[in-house]
Structure formats: C-alpha cells, structure tokens
Scaffold this active site. Structure first.
Site, PDB file in Angstrom:
ATOM      1  N   ASP A 125       2.692  -4.901   8.514  1.00  0.00           N
ATOM      2  CA  ASP A 125       2.239  -3.923   7.532  1.00  0.00           C
ATOM      3  C   ASP A 125       2.421  -2.535   8.131  1.00  0.00           C
ATOM      4  O   ASP A 125       2.259  -2.354   9.339  1.00  0.00           O
ATOM      5  CB  ASP A 125       0.771  -4.152   7.182  1.00  0.00           C
ATOM      6  CG  ASP A 125       0.543  -5.418   6.377  1.00  0.00           C
ATOM      7  OD1 ASP A 125       1.450  -5.799   5.616  1.00  0.00           O
ATOM      8  OD2 ASP A 125      -0.541  -6.006   6.488  1.00  0.00           O
ATOM      9  N   ASP A 143       4.019  -6.182  -0.533  1.00  0.00           N
ATOM     10  CA  ASP A 143       2.750  -5.950  -1.219  1.00  0.00           C
ATOM     11  C   ASP A 143       2.935  -4.998  -2.401  1.00  0.00           C
ATOM     12  O   ASP A 143       2.313  -5.173  -3.453  1.00  0.00           O
ATOM     13  CB  ASP A 143       1.716  -5.373  -0.253  1.00  0.00           C
ATOM     14  CG  ASP A 143       1.420  -6.284   0.917  1.00  0.00           C
ATOM     15  OD1 ASP A 143       1.562  -7.517   0.784  1.00  0.00           O
ATOM     16  OD2 ASP A 143       1.043  -5.764   1.991  1.00  0.00           O
TER      17      ASP A 143
END
Length: 165
Positions: A125, A143
């Site tokens: 991330d 995401d």
C-alpha cells in the site's frame, strides 16, 4: 447480437487486465522509489506517498490471524468469489450496461491484491489522503478500482437501476 456480446466481453476483460497491470506496475515501482514507512508529501500534506506492507485486509484487519486462516480468508475465498463474479459477468446476457464495468473494476482490483497475497503474503500500500478531518488509511491502485466499482454499483442502486445478477 453475438458480435455485440463479444465486444462487451472484450471490454470487460480489457478493464480487468488493465486494472491488474496498473496495480502491479505501481506496486513494483513503489519499493524502488520509496523507502519503507517513508512519507513523501505530494500535494502539500494532503496527498502522501508512502510504502507499507499490509499482511491483513483493509486497514490491517486480520493480520494476526493464524497462517491457515489467512490463506482461507484472504486467498481461497476471494479467489473463489472473483472467479464466480468474472464467470457470471462474462456469461450473463442482458446485464445493465454499467454493471459489467463496475464488476470489471472490482474483479481487476481484487485480482491485483490477490496476486500480492499469494506471491508475497502481503499487499503493498502506498497512497494516503488527508483533507482536514478526512484521513484515509493507506491504500493502493487495486483498492482505488475496487472502490470505483463499488461506487458505480451504489450510484446505480440510488438511481433505482435493477441490479439483478
């Protein structure tokens, strides 16, 4: 009619593959350009580039699960669900025009994160947004596309579109 259905399948698979490609490219590039846990302000302190490995699900949920539970919950079940969703999206005739594209974003993003979970046991991330009181968790391109797909589905629901699948 068959050529129209083929064209639709082509676009759905194209979005899925493009989503996976962008996600994997960004996750490959991030560790080369950003040190782990480094915070790089991109737009002031509102958009931050960082580099963290998430061994759980959203916001680290389940990172302390036993290994077998992680494999079932974060790899096995998503793989099964994404396969079913892709199959149904490609084979179901007469879907709403937007629905297959919303599902393509969800499927592509899901596969992008699933590739990382299976290959590395974690997901890279690297984005965070901070706008006043709004602060997101740290997220990635997969995401973003999953969220985009879900927002399209929510928009269609609010507009009263039939989402039969």
């Amino acid at each position: 009619m068959k050529s129209k259905r083929f064209f639709s399948k082509f676009w759905i698979l194209g979005i899925v593959l493009l989503t996976i490609g962008c996600d994997q490219f960004s996750k490959e590039l991030t560790p080369k350009k950003v040190e782990p846990r480094q915070y790089i302000p991109v737009l002031g302190h509102h958009f931050i580039l960082t580099n963290v490995e998430n061994k759980g699900a959203m916001l680290g949920f389940g990172q302390d699960f036993p290994l077998i539970a992680k494999r079932i919950v974060f790899q096995g079940l998503p793989l099964l669900m994404l396969f079913i969703l892709l199959y149904r999206t490609l084979t179901r005739p007469n879907l709403n025009r937007v629905l297959p594209f919303a599902f393509a974003f969800v499927i592509g993003g899901g596969i992008g994160n699933l590739i990382d979970r299976i290959a590395q046991g974690s997901v890279t991330d690297f984005f965070q947004i901070r706008l006043g009181f709004l602060r997101t968790g740290i997220f990635n391109m997969a995401d973003v596309t999953v969220t985009l797909g879900v927002l399209l589905l929510a928009f269609m629901t609010v507009r009263g579109k039939k989402l039969s699948f």
